[in-house]
Write a protein that holds these residues in place. Structure first.
Motif, PDB file in Angstrom:
ATOM      1  N   ILE A  14       3.142  11.780   9.598  1.00 39.61           N
ATOM      2  CA  ILE A  14       2.894  10.529  10.315  1.00 39.61           C
ATOM      3  C   ILE A  14       4.139  10.091  11.089  1.00 39.61           C
ATOM      4  CG2 ILE A  14       1.086   9.695   8.771  1.00 39.61           C
ATOM      5  CD1 ILE A  14       3.204   7.905   7.442  1.00 39.61           C
ATOM      6  N   PRO A  15       3.959   9.665  12.328  1.00 45.27           N
ATOM      7  CA  PRO A  15       5.077   9.134  13.098  1.00 45.27           C
ATOM      8  C   PRO A  15       5.306   7.661  12.775  1.00 45.27           C
ATOM      9  CG  PRO A  15       3.132   9.158  14.479  1.00 45.27           C
ATOM     10  CD  PRO A  15       2.727   9.738  13.140  1.00 45.27           C
ATOM     11  N   THR A  16       4.362   7.063  12.061  1.00 48.92           N
ATOM     12  CA  THR A  16       4.428   5.673  11.631  1.00 48.92           C
ATOM     13  C   THR A  16       3.304   5.457  10.627  1.00 48.92           C
ATOM     14  OG1 THR A  16       3.803   3.431  12.298  1.00 48.92           O
ATOM     15  CG2 THR A  16       3.173   5.192  13.787  1.00 48.92           C
ATOM     16  N   ALA A  17       3.520   4.548   9.682  1.00 44.97           N
ATOM     17  CA  ALA A  17       2.486   4.271   8.685  1.00 44.97           C
ATOM     18  C   ALA A  17       1.288   3.576   9.301  1.00 44.97           C
ATOM     19  CB  ALA A  17       3.052   3.421   7.551  1.00 44.97           C
ATOM     20  N   GLU A  18       1.434   3.142  10.555  1.00 47.88           N
ATOM     21  CA  GLU A  18       0.279   2.599  11.278  1.00 47.88           C
ATOM     22  C   GLU A  18      -0.908   3.558  11.197  1.00 47.88           C
ATOM     23  OE1 GLU A  18       1.003   2.623  15.465  1.00 47.88           O
ATOM     24  OE2 GLU A  18      -1.116   2.519  15.965  1.00 47.88           O
ATOM     25  N   VAL A  19      -0.631   4.853  11.276  1.00 52.00           N
ATOM     26  CA  VAL A  19      -1.700   5.842  11.272  1.00 52.00           C
ATOM     27  C   VAL A  19      -2.483   5.778   9.967  1.00 52.00           C
ATOM     28  CG1 VAL A  19      -2.233   8.297  11.395  1.00 52.00           C
ATOM     29  CG2 VAL A  19      -0.407   7.354  12.824  1.00 52.00           C
ATOM     30  N   SER A  20      -1.785   5.849   8.844  1.00 48.47           N
ATOM     31  CA  SER A  20      -2.464   5.847   7.557  1.00 48.47           C
ATOM     32  C   SER A  20      -3.105   4.497   7.263  1.00 48.47           C
ATOM     33  CB  SER A  20      -1.469   6.193   6.444  1.00 48.47           C
ATOM     34  OG  SER A  20      -0.906   7.470   6.679  1.00 48.47           O
ATOM     35  N   THR A  64       0.833  -1.190   0.000  1.00 48.14           N
ATOM     36  CA  THR A  64       0.000   0.000   0.000  1.00 48.14           C
ATOM     37  C   THR A  64       0.875   1.249   0.000  1.00 48.14           C
ATOM     38  OG1 THR A  64      -1.453  -1.267   1.468  1.00 48.14           O
ATOM     39  CG2 THR A  64      -1.987   1.047   1.164  1.00 48.14           C
ATOM     40  N   VAL A  65       0.456   2.234  -0.747  1.00 43.69           N
ATOM     41  CA  VAL A  65       1.109   3.545  -0.684  1.00 43.69           C
ATOM     42  C   VAL A  65       0.132   4.499  -0.002  1.00 43.69           C
ATOM     43  CG1 VAL A  65       1.987   5.490  -2.008  1.00 43.69           C
ATOM     44  CG2 VAL A  65       2.508   3.153  -2.732  1.00 43.69           C
ATOM     45  N   LYS A  95      10.479   2.843   7.629  1.00 44.24           N
ATOM     46  CA  LYS A  95       9.995   1.657   8.329  1.00 44.24           C
ATOM     47  C   LYS A  95       9.004   0.926   7.440  1.00 44.24           C
ATOM     48  CE  LYS A  95       7.650   2.551  12.130  1.00 44.24           C
ATOM     49  NZ  LYS A  95       6.276   2.175  11.806  1.00 44.24           N
ATOM     50  N   VAL A  96       9.088  -0.398   7.474  1.00 45.71           N
ATOM     51  CA  VAL A  96       8.038  -1.212   6.861  1.00 45.71           C
ATOM     52  C   VAL A  96       7.034  -1.509   7.958  1.00 45.71           C
ATOM     53  CG1 VAL A  96       7.460  -3.460   5.881  1.00 45.71           C
ATOM     54  CG2 VAL A  96       9.491  -2.246   5.072  1.00 45.71           C
ATOM     55  N   GLU A  97       5.805  -1.076   7.736  1.00 45.20           N
ATOM     56  CA  GLU A  97       4.776  -1.248   8.760  1.00 45.20           C
ATOM     57  C   GLU A  97       3.825  -2.368   8.379  1.00 45.20           C
ATOM     58  OE1 GLU A  97       4.773   0.075  11.565  1.00 45.20           O
ATOM     59  OE2 GLU A  97       2.753  -0.133  12.389  1.00 45.20           O
ATOM     60  N   LEU A  98       3.373  -3.099   9.366  1.00 45.40           N
ATOM     61  CA  LEU A  98       2.365  -4.143   9.170  1.00 45.40           C
ATOM     62  C   LEU A  98       1.119  -3.767   9.953  1.00 45.40           C
ATOM     63  CD1 LEU A  98       4.649  -7.245   9.880  1.00 45.40           C
ATOM     64  CD2 LEU A  98       4.157  -6.204   7.669  1.00 45.40           C
ATOM     65  N   VAL A  99      -0.035  -3.878   9.312  1.00 43.79           N
ATOM     66  CA  VAL A  99      -1.297  -3.633  10.009  1.00 43.79           C
ATOM     67  C   VAL A  99      -2.270  -4.756   9.673  1.00 43.79           C
ATOM     68  CG1 VAL A  99      -3.383  -2.192   9.956  1.00 43.79           C
ATOM     69  CG2 VAL A  99      -1.144  -1.129  10.301  1.00 43.79           C
ATOM     70  N   SER A 100      -2.942  -5.262  10.699  1.00 44.20           N
ATOM     71  CA  SER A 100      -3.981  -6.270  10.474  1.00 44.20           C
ATOM     72  C   SER A 100      -5.299  -5.772  11.062  1.00 44.20           C
ATOM     73  CB  SER A 100      -3.611  -7.603  11.136  1.00 44.20           C
ATOM     74  OG  SER A 100      -2.506  -8.189  10.491  1.00 44.20           O
ATOM     75  N   ILE A 101      -6.357  -5.928  10.289  1.00 41.12           N
ATOM     76  CA  ILE A 101      -7.703  -5.630  10.744  1.00 41.12           C
ATOM     77  C   ILE A 101      -8.415  -6.966  10.838  1.00 41.12           C
ATOM     78  CG2 ILE A 101      -9.800  -4.295  10.285  1.00 41.12           C
ATOM     79  CD1 ILE A 101      -7.282  -2.546  10.410  1.00 41.12           C
ATOM     80  N   LEU A 141      -2.181  -5.372   5.728  1.00 40.57           N
ATOM     81  CA  LEU A 141      -1.662  -4.264   4.929  1.00 40.57           C
ATOM     82  C   LEU A 141      -0.224  -3.959   5.312  1.00 40.57           C
ATOM     83  CD1 LEU A 141      -4.764  -2.018   5.618  1.00 40.57           C
ATOM     84  CD2 LEU A 141      -4.341  -3.285   3.510  1.00 40.57           C
ATOM     85  N   THR A 142       0.549  -3.535   4.319  1.00 42.76           N
ATOM     86  CA  THR A 142       1.927  -3.138   4.620  1.00 42.76           C
ATOM     87  C   THR A 142       2.322  -1.949   3.763  1.00 42.76           C
ATOM     88  OG1 THR A 142       4.215  -3.893   4.815  1.00 42.76           O
ATOM     89  CG2 THR A 142       2.976  -4.689   2.906  1.00 42.76           C
ATOM     90  N   ALA A 143       3.229  -1.155   4.273  1.00 46.55           N
ATOM     91  CA  ALA A 143       3.743  -0.011   3.528  1.00 46.55           C
ATOM     92  C   ALA A 143       5.153   0.298   4.006  1.00 46.55           C
ATOM     93  CB  ALA A 143       2.848   1.210   3.733  1.00 46.55           C
TER      94      ALA A 143
END
Length: 422
Positions: A224-230, A190-191, A278-284, A249-251
RNA sequence: GGAGUCGUGGGUGAGUGGCUGAAACCAGCAGUUUGCUAAACUGCCGUACUGGGUAACCGGUACCGAGGGUUCGAAUCCCUCCGACUCCGCCA
């Protein structure tokens, strides 16, 4: 954000859980504010009901050409209107007071999170690899491999970096390698925006409490302090189909932190910067799968360290050391042989429904009535700058050169070693 | 940067001062019918606070982007703000 109903139902349990995070007796103020709000509402509603009733009667009286009755009712409404605005104002004030209290309270720790006030209470639960010792620290190595600290300071000030040549390429290689791994692990690439609205930061919990840790633009957006936010806010104000979960999701993005309060800490090297990648990982996910998703996510972060053969340990954070939105957090700490310490390189958190409530992110299951809040998780997989620090220290040769780890060679354009520039 | 349009329930979208918490349609839920699926039909189908009831449920109040104003009464009129969109210009 907390569930007010749950708090009302068992304030003692709420207080006990928050006490583990060092927040004492939070429920009393919230319940008081809640009580105030409801009291104001009840009084206001009685007046409004009478006003509506009288207004209808006025319409009827006018239709019947009974001007005397209409006039007397209008006089009654006039007296009601003298006190209604004050009650409305009191209601809004009570509402604000309640929201302010509630939005500043951190998430409740999960039951299996250990007690403890700070990092000393964290529990090591896993160790991987063979830590070596000796050699130079990363800043000494980087200074001779392409780290241009003077220029960085001139251009931007302290806590920014300029990397040049093969060292810059190593940095890029690390980001690419990590992102590729996470995409292969099932996370959707994701961008995302690097500048966001305050609402998004409220959703993930950085605002309203931690504004001083963030950079803010002149048009009132925030970096953003981390892509977690977006990434996490991608599902805000939505009702997802339960079948579409889990969403992974990752960015790979830059992150910006003002590092307020970190004055004097880690000023020497590349470990603590205002800007880093940073490569961020988010799971919903659905609530019942959150715990296993947390393990899965952490394993995905560990896989990167293992691919680079970097020794690490997994820490279960204690209640007092967790971030605001987390109910349970694993930190991964990589071994730095030059510095002779473990250094945080990833943090994987299960936030339960805490962020989902703040964002209003829900899902619906086919065949079931109503909606539920999703559960959100986020983790670094990994921090690029710190990974580079770890590679430098773990892959250094006696002459100060650094061997490129094999998995990164495809990205390095034929470079196999970072050679000394002087 | 210039000009304009718009913001209603899970979705689409009516509604321009009282009879509208809000039509209709779609989605969803519960039934009926059906050999199964599909289709058809019937009913239900927002949230918060609050009064009554063991409960199913029955009332009251608020909410039509946010805040303020006009009015006896506002989704509907006025103002401010926020957000989205369209056209033109500019630009990687």
């Amino acid at each position: 954000m907390h569930d007010l109903k749950a708090l009302r139902a068992d304030p003692a349990a709420f207080d006990a859980a928050l006490a583990r995070r060092g927040v004492a007796g939070a429920s009393a103020g919230v319940l008081q504010a809640d009580n105030d709000l409801r009291g104001v509402q009840t009084a206001l509603q009685a007046d409004l009901a009478r006003r509506n009733e009288a207004s209808k009667a006025i319409g009827a009286a006018k239709a019947a050409r009974d001007d005397a009755a209409a006039a007397s009712l209008m006089a009654e409404v006039a007296t009601l209107k003298e006190r209604i605005p004050a009650q409305e104002a009191a209601g809004r004030a009570a509402e604000c007071a309640l929201q302010d209290l509630l939005s500043a309270l951190p998430n409740l720790p999960a039951d299996d999170v250990p007690d403890g006030a700070d990092e000393h209470g964290n529990v090591e639960i896993k160790r991987w690899g063979n830590p070596q010792s000796g050699g130079l620290e990363h800043d000494a190595l980087a200074a001779r491999l392409g780290w241009n600290a003077e220029s960085a300071t001139k251009i931007a000030g302290a806590r920014f970096m300029v990397l040049e040549g093969p060292l810059a390429r190593l940095h890029r290689a690390l980001g690419q390698h990590m992102l590729n791994m996470q995409v292969a692990a099932g996370y959707r690439e994701t961008v995302v925006p690097l500048l966001v609205r305050a609402d998004a930061l409220f959703g993930t919990g950085q605002l309203p409490k931690f504004a001083e840790d963030l950079f803010r633009t002149s048009d009132d957006r925030w970096l953003i302090p981390t892509a977690e936010v977006s990434l996490t806010n991608l599902v805000r104000e939505q009702i997802l189909d339960g079948e579409s979960l889990p969403l992974r999701l990752t960015a790979l993005t830059p992150c910006f932190r003002s590092e307020a309060g970190a004055a004097g800490k880690d000023t020497r090297g590349l470990v603590r910067q205002h800007q880093f990648e940073k490569v961020e990982l988010v799971s919903i996910v659905t609530p019942d799968t959150a715990a296993q998703e947390h393990e899965r996510m952490t394993a995905c972060a560990e896989a990167v360290l293992e691919s680079l053969d970097l020794p690490y340990r997994r820490m279960l954070l204690c209640a007092g050391d967790m971030g605001f939105a987390a109910r349970k957090t694993y930190d991964l700490e990589v071994w730095l042989p030059g510095a002779g310490t473990w250094r945080e390189i990833s943090s994987c958190s299960d936030c339960g429904d805490f962020q989902a409530r703040r964002m209003d992110a829900r899902f619906r299951v086919k065949g079931e009535k109503g909606t539920q809040f999703v559960h959100t998780l986020n983790g670094s997989g990994l921090a690029v700058g710190r990974a580079m620090v770890a590679v430098l220290e773990n892959y250094q040769n006696p002459d100060g050169s650094v061997t490129i780890p094999i998995p990164l060679l495809p990205y390095m354009g034929g470079t196999t070693r970072l050679e000394l520039t002087l």
